[in-house]
Write an enzyme that holds these catalytic residues in place. Structure first.
Site, short mmCIF file in Angstrom:
data_model
loop_
_atom_site.label_atom_id
_atom_site.label_comp_id
_atom_site.label_asym_id
_atom_site.label_seq_id
_atom_site.Cartn_x
_atom_site.Cartn_y
_atom_site.Cartn_z
N SER A 1 0.26 5.86 13.40
CA SER A 1 -0.36 5.45 12.14
C SER A 1 0.25 6.21 10.98
O SER A 1 1.02 7.15 11.16
CB SER A 1 -1.86 5.70 12.19
N LYS A 2 -0.10 5.77 9.80
CA LYS A 2 0.46 6.39 8.60
C LYS A 2 0.13 7.87 8.51
O LYS A 2 0.79 8.63 7.82
CB LYS A 2 -0.09 5.69 7.36
N ARG A 3 -0.92 8.25 9.23
CA ARG A 3 -1.29 9.66 9.19
C ARG A 3 -0.17 10.55 9.72
O ARG A 3 0.00 11.68 9.31
CB ARG A 3 -2.56 9.90 10.01
N TYR A 4 0.59 10.03 10.68
CA TYR A 4 1.74 10.80 11.16
C TYR A 4 2.92 10.39 10.31
O TYR A 4 3.55 9.36 10.56
CB TYR A 4 2.01 10.50 12.64
N THR B 1 0.82 -1.21 0.00
CA THR B 1 0.00 0.00 0.00
C THR B 1 0.86 1.27 0.00
O THR B 1 0.37 2.35 0.28
CB THR B 1 -0.93 0.02 1.22
#
Ligand code: GLU
Length: 480
Positions: A248-251, A12
């Site tokens: 998470s990927k958000r950070y 991903t």
């Protein structure tokens, strides 16, 4: 039986610290037990697929130097190792499972499925198609009605297993849904593919995140229907950003390659993430990969989440940097000099020895060498040092004397400078500490420098040292 573990990322587009830790623990467990480590690419969810993501996985495993025994690139006797290339295998086993009673064809269309949604927006499939007769099913198949294959979960009873970290996990079958195993386009879902692959690839231990902890009983029902022995499970605690939030990927900062770009060494990152959810029996924290392999054990894996602490990772990184041989240090440091104020101006090697023991990440370099080019007006309070009883007036005396001392040096070098400053201090009855402190400030105009007066002077050279002392003397005189 030979231990076989696998790392099964979905491509991903990210190698998140959490993914890498899963890979690491699988790798350590396999190697510790003299087993094999397999890489499998789980790309059945085409919507989440990101171009180049598979290469990123390979690149990362290479960077961290995990030795992979079987993978899409290395091959192996259980291939293919990319799920999208195993479509026919899943189809074969899904149909077999229908025969065994562990699954069934479902022909329900979208409208019917939507009509099953309750007032809270929840939907649970009602086993409608399980009631179809053999003839009805055959007629629909013959007519080419699209279908999926669903898992046939018992309507009651418990399904359980013992996780090697979390212990016994029980799930009430009534809480489970007859999930889709094979989609209408013939692609498997993760729920199905992971079971088929882990079995066919002879995986003995499955290491993955806790998000799968409660779906595992459902997968075990599939093993049971096939009459297969399920693997052992090692679910890993979450990695947290802080007490409340999961990393998470958000950070964006939790991405492996971002840390490499920030000047971390792969071996330090690996060492750090090994400690995120696992601790060895002793007190040691700095462990290279061989030591990790030797010490890794499931007993040391904690159940609770660990907070990602970049300060600690930096500290470990500094220890690894100190140990680099000078050649590797120079190679890794070069791009950072190249993007600093000293780019192309000097022979960089002269800073290496000084900086190797003083940086935590390579990205500290530009800031550390700034003093070479950036020098100008500064606050006189920089000369204050309580313990040394130093301040700007002491500084003024020190700088004037130091100037004389430096002028007297015929063959300028660090040693000569050191000697001259010490001698001068003695001559004028000043403490050596006061002299060195003042001269360091006078030469750099900075609160923090990558070395003391002698090292800074040595780097600047005789002429520039004298120029800077002149400037600083005038600055003190004008401000005092
Ligand atoms: N493809 C899954 C993921 O990336 C792997 C889960 C597993 O290891 O079974 O989350």
């Amino acid at each position: 039986m030979k231990v076989r573990t696998r790392f099964a990322p979905s491509p991903t587009g990210f190698m998140h610290i959490g993914n890498l830790r899963t890979a690491l623990y699988s790798y350590l467990f396999a190697r510790h037990n003299g087993g094999e480590f397999i890489l499998r690419i789980e790309d059945t969810d085409r919507e989440r697929y990101v171009e180049g993501a598979v290469d990123l996985v390979y690149r990362t495993l290479e960077t961290v130097k995990f030795k992979v025994d079987e993978s899409p690139v290395h091959g192996g006797e259980y291939g293919p190792y990319v799920q999208s290339e195993r479509k026919s295998i899943y189809s074969e086993y899904a149909h077999k499972l229908v025969e065994l009673g562990g699954a069934y064809y479902c022909f329900c269309d979208k409208e019917r499925l939507e009509s099953l949604t309750d007032e809270n927006g929840n939907r649970k499939y009602d086993k409608h198609c399980l009631k179809l007769s053999k003839e009805e099913i055959q007629a629909k198949l013959d007519a080419g009605v699209p279908y999926v294959i669903r898992q046939n979960i018992p309507e009651s009873g418990m399904t359980s297993y013992t996780d090697l970290v979390y212990g016994q996990i029980d799930v009430d079958c009534a809480d489970l849904e007859d999930n889709v195993l094979l989609k209408s386009d013939g692609m498997p879902t993760y729920n199905f593919a992971n079971v088929i692959d882990d079995h066919l690839m002879n995986i003995t231990h499955v290491t993955r995140g806790t998000e799968y902890l409660s779906s595992t009983p459902k997968y075990n029902l599939l093993y049971k229907s096939f009459g297969w022995e399920p693997p052992k499970y090692i679910h890993l605690p979450p990695i947290m950003k802080d007490a409340q939030r999961k990393l998470s990927k958000r950070y964006g900062d939790a991405n492996f390659e971002d840390f490499i770009a920030k000047g971390y060494l792969p071996e330090a990152i690996v060492n750090y993430i090994a400690l995120l959810g696992w601790s060895p029996k002793g007190e040691v924290e700095k462990m290279d990969i061989d030591t990790l392999i030797e010490l890794f054990d499931v007993d040391g894996i904690s159940k609770s989440g660990s907070i990602f602490d970049e300060v600690k990772m930096k500290w470990l990184n500094s220890l690894y940097i100190k140990e680099l041989d000078s050649e590797r240090f120079a190679t890794l440091a070069k791009p950072w000099y190249d993007q600093s104020v000293v780019a192309g101006k000097y022979d960089y090697t002269k800073w290496n020895a000084l900086l190797q023991s003083r940086i935590e990440t390579f990205s500290d370099i530009p800031e550390k060498v700034k003093f070479m080019e950036e020098f100008g007006d500064y606050e006189l309070s920089l000369y204050d040092h309580k313990k040394l009883k130093a301040d700007a007036s002491v500084g003024l005396v020190a700088l004037k004397a130091a100037k004389e001392a430096i002028e007297g040096i015929a063959d300028f070098s660090e040693e000569a400078l050191s000697e001259a400053l010490a001698q001068k201090a003695e001559e004028i009855g000043m403490k050596k500490g006061q002299m060195l402190w003042s001269v360091r400030v006078g030469l750099t105009g900075a609160a923090v420098t990558p070395g003391g007066a002698v090292e800074m002077g040595g780097l600047l050279g005789k002429e520039r040292s004298l120029e800077r002392l002149d400037y600083s003397i005038k600055l003190i005189e004008s401000k005092l």
